[in-house]
Design a protein around this motif. Structure first.
Motif, short mmCIF file in Angstrom:
data_model
loop_
_atom_site.label_atom_id
_atom_site.label_comp_id
_atom_site.label_asym_id
_atom_site.label_seq_id
_atom_site.Cartn_x
_atom_site.Cartn_y
_atom_site.Cartn_z
N LEU A 66 49.66 37.52 43.48
CA LEU A 66 49.12 36.19 43.20
C LEU A 66 47.64 36.11 43.56
O LEU A 66 47.18 36.77 44.50
CB LEU A 66 49.90 35.13 43.98
CG LEU A 66 51.40 35.07 43.70
CD1 LEU A 66 52.03 33.89 44.41
CD2 LEU A 66 51.69 35.01 42.20
N PRO A 67 46.87 35.32 42.82
CA PRO A 67 45.42 35.24 43.03
C PRO A 67 45.05 34.90 44.47
O PRO A 67 45.67 34.03 45.09
CB PRO A 67 44.98 34.13 42.08
CG PRO A 67 46.05 34.07 41.05
CD PRO A 67 47.33 34.44 41.74
N TYR A 68 44.02 35.59 44.97
CA TYR A 68 43.53 35.37 46.32
C TYR A 68 42.03 35.64 46.27
O TYR A 68 41.54 36.69 46.67
CB TYR A 68 44.22 36.33 47.29
CG TYR A 68 44.04 36.00 48.74
CD1 TYR A 68 44.56 34.82 49.29
CD2 TYR A 68 43.38 36.88 49.59
CE1 TYR A 68 44.42 34.54 50.63
CE2 TYR A 68 43.24 36.61 50.94
CZ TYR A 68 43.76 35.43 51.46
OH TYR A 68 43.61 35.15 52.80
N THR A 69 41.31 34.69 45.72
CA THR A 69 39.92 34.93 45.31
C THR A 69 38.87 34.32 46.22
O THR A 69 37.68 34.57 46.03
CB THR A 69 39.70 34.40 43.89
OG1 THR A 69 40.04 33.01 43.84
CG2 THR A 69 40.57 35.16 42.88
N GLY A 70 39.26 33.51 47.20
CA GLY A 70 38.27 32.89 48.08
C GLY A 70 37.54 33.94 48.90
O GLY A 70 38.20 34.68 49.66
N PRO A 71 36.23 34.06 48.78
CA PRO A 71 35.49 35.12 49.51
C PRO A 71 35.71 35.08 51.02
O PRO A 71 35.89 36.12 51.66
CB PRO A 71 34.03 34.85 49.14
CG PRO A 71 34.09 34.08 47.87
CD PRO A 71 35.33 33.26 47.93
N ARG A 72 35.69 33.87 51.59
CA ARG A 72 35.87 33.77 53.03
C ARG A 72 37.28 34.18 53.45
O ARG A 72 37.46 34.94 54.40
CB ARG A 72 35.58 32.32 53.47
CG ARG A 72 35.83 32.05 54.96
CD ARG A 72 35.01 32.99 55.83
NE ARG A 72 35.30 32.80 57.24
CZ ARG A 72 34.99 33.67 58.18
NH1 ARG A 72 34.38 34.82 57.87
NH2 ARG A 72 35.29 33.43 59.45
N GLU A 73 38.29 33.70 52.70
CA GLU A 73 39.67 34.05 53.03
C GLU A 73 39.89 35.55 52.93
O GLU A 73 40.55 36.16 53.78
CB GLU A 73 40.64 33.31 52.10
CG GLU A 73 40.75 31.82 52.35
CD GLU A 73 39.63 31.03 51.70
OE1 GLU A 73 38.73 31.66 51.07
OE2 GLU A 73 39.64 29.80 51.82
N ARG A 74 39.33 36.16 51.88
CA ARG A 74 39.51 37.60 51.71
C ARG A 74 38.84 38.37 52.84
O ARG A 74 39.37 39.37 53.34
CB ARG A 74 38.95 38.04 50.36
CG ARG A 74 39.76 37.53 49.17
CD ARG A 74 39.17 38.01 47.86
NE ARG A 74 39.24 39.47 47.75
CZ ARG A 74 38.51 40.19 46.92
NH1 ARG A 74 37.63 39.59 46.10
NH2 ARG A 74 38.64 41.49 46.85
N ALA A 75 37.66 37.92 53.26
CA ALA A 75 36.95 38.60 54.34
C ALA A 75 37.73 38.51 55.66
O ALA A 75 37.87 39.50 56.38
CB ALA A 75 35.56 37.99 54.52
N VAL A 76 38.26 37.33 55.95
CA VAL A 76 39.05 37.16 57.18
C VAL A 76 40.31 38.00 57.11
O VAL A 76 40.70 38.64 58.10
CB VAL A 76 39.40 35.67 57.37
CG1 VAL A 76 40.41 35.51 58.51
CG2 VAL A 76 38.14 34.86 57.67
N TYR A 77 40.95 38.03 55.95
CA TYR A 77 42.17 38.82 55.77
C TYR A 77 41.88 40.30 56.07
O TYR A 77 42.63 40.94 56.81
CB TYR A 77 42.69 38.64 54.34
CG TYR A 77 43.94 39.43 54.02
CD1 TYR A 77 45.20 38.85 54.14
CD2 TYR A 77 43.86 40.76 53.58
CE1 TYR A 77 46.35 39.57 53.85
CE2 TYR A 77 45.00 41.48 53.29
CZ TYR A 77 46.24 40.89 53.42
OH TYR A 77 47.37 41.62 53.14
N GLN A 78 40.81 40.84 55.48
CA GLN A 78 40.50 42.25 55.71
C GLN A 78 40.15 42.53 57.16
O GLN A 78 40.49 43.59 57.70
CB GLN A 78 39.36 42.69 54.78
CG GLN A 78 39.74 42.77 53.32
CD GLN A 78 40.91 43.71 53.07
OE1 GLN A 78 41.04 44.75 53.73
NE2 GLN A 78 41.77 43.35 52.13
N GLU A 79 39.49 41.59 57.82
CA GLU A 79 39.21 41.76 59.24
C GLU A 79 40.50 41.87 60.04
O GLU A 79 40.63 42.71 60.94
CB GLU A 79 38.38 40.58 59.76
CG GLU A 79 36.94 40.56 59.27
CD GLU A 79 36.21 39.29 59.69
OE1 GLU A 79 36.79 38.50 60.46
OE2 GLU A 79 35.07 39.08 59.24
N GLN A 80 41.46 41.02 59.71
CA GLN A 80 42.73 41.05 60.41
C GLN A 80 43.46 42.37 60.16
O GLN A 80 44.03 42.96 61.08
CB GLN A 80 43.60 39.87 59.97
CG GLN A 80 43.06 38.52 60.41
CD GLN A 80 43.88 37.37 59.86
OE1 GLN A 80 44.34 37.42 58.72
NE2 GLN A 80 44.05 36.33 60.65
#
Length: 262
Positions: A210-224
């Motif tokens: 499913l789409p997950y395109t928010g730049p901030r959300e994606r950056a936080v996700y990858q940090e986690q």
């Protein structure tokens, strides 16, 4: 809720699949169901770990070493332990053995064969492979029976409420979840095998990207992810309701009920 109701309002960039199998000697006629919206194949996101564990048993001479890595690979979805089996035995050997036992052929990812979670699959293939695993365990294959028992021990956020969706608290469950840096989606997948008795089996599978395109959300996700933190809550927020709906609809189409077959 029907498949149509679940899929009709999806974003055009989403990919979703569901599939199920009900079969077995002494039960009603075999039944299969599948539905797809979007891409024909999706990265498996660790959904295949129990299958990897199952076939690995024949390639590890030390049974305790096999259990030491295979059990956490299934029960807590340990990537490190999965890699210990995947790399020591070899991706080609593991996938060839799955093909030999189940008839389902998967290939190592082209870019980096060491990335076990990048194998691309279709939901109906996953359902077929798990049906063979479940029936092998019921028929006396000790490694298959052990893996199925481990799947019944999976608990907490890693189940994404799948047992509740299946209305089966004793169901075997395995889920996979990931959103790679090169993707603008979150992949959340699940398989469940409710108990039936004998060598009969019912399997339901749901794959979602499913789409997950928010730049901030994606950056936080990858940090986690990079810090080794849990990201199941984010997958639950994005995909949980749809995942459970797909599994429930699949089981309903198969005629499954908590007390057995309709």
């Amino acid at each position: 809720m029907s498949f149509n109701e679940l899929l009709r309002d999806l974003d055009v960039s989403a990919s979703v699949q569901a599939a199920g199998i009900r079969r077995g000697y002494g039960g009603p006629p075999a039944r299969q169901v599948s539905v797809r919206s979007g891409m024909a194949r999706l990265r498996c996101a660790s959904l295949l770990k129990p299958l990897y564990a199952w076939v690995s048993a024949d390639h590890v001479a030390d049974a305790e070493r096999w259990r030491r890595h295979a059990e956490p690979a299934v029960v807590i979805s340990s990537n490190a332990d999965t890699l210990s089996l995947w790399l020591a035995i070899g991706p080609g050997v593991i996938l060839d053995d799955i093909r030999r036992r189940t008839g389902v052929a998967w290939s190592p990812p082209n870019g980096d064969p060491s990335r076990f979670g990048s194998v691309e699959v279709a939901a109906d293939e996953v359902a077929t492979a798990y049906a063979v695993l479940a029936q092998a365990g019921a028929a006396g294959d000790p490694a298959a029976a052990t893996v199925m028992e481990w799947m019944r021990q999976v608990e907490g956020p890693q189940t994404f409420g799948v047992r509740e969706a299946a209305r089966s608290p004793e169901a075997a469950v395995k889920c996979g979840w990931y959103g790679a840096p090169d993707e603008t989606c979150l992949r959340t997948h699940a398989v469940t095998v409710p108990p039936r008795g004998g060598t009969r089996t019912t399997v339901a599978v749901a794959l979602t990207a499913l789409p997950y395109t928010g730049p901030r959300e994606r950056a936080v996700y990858q940090e986690q992810v990079n810090e080794g933190l849990s990201v199941e809550a984010e997958h639950e927020k994005v995909s949980g309701a749809l995942l459970r709906g797909l599994l429930a609809a699949t089981l309903a189409e198969l005629g499954h009920s908590p007390g057995g077959d309709a």
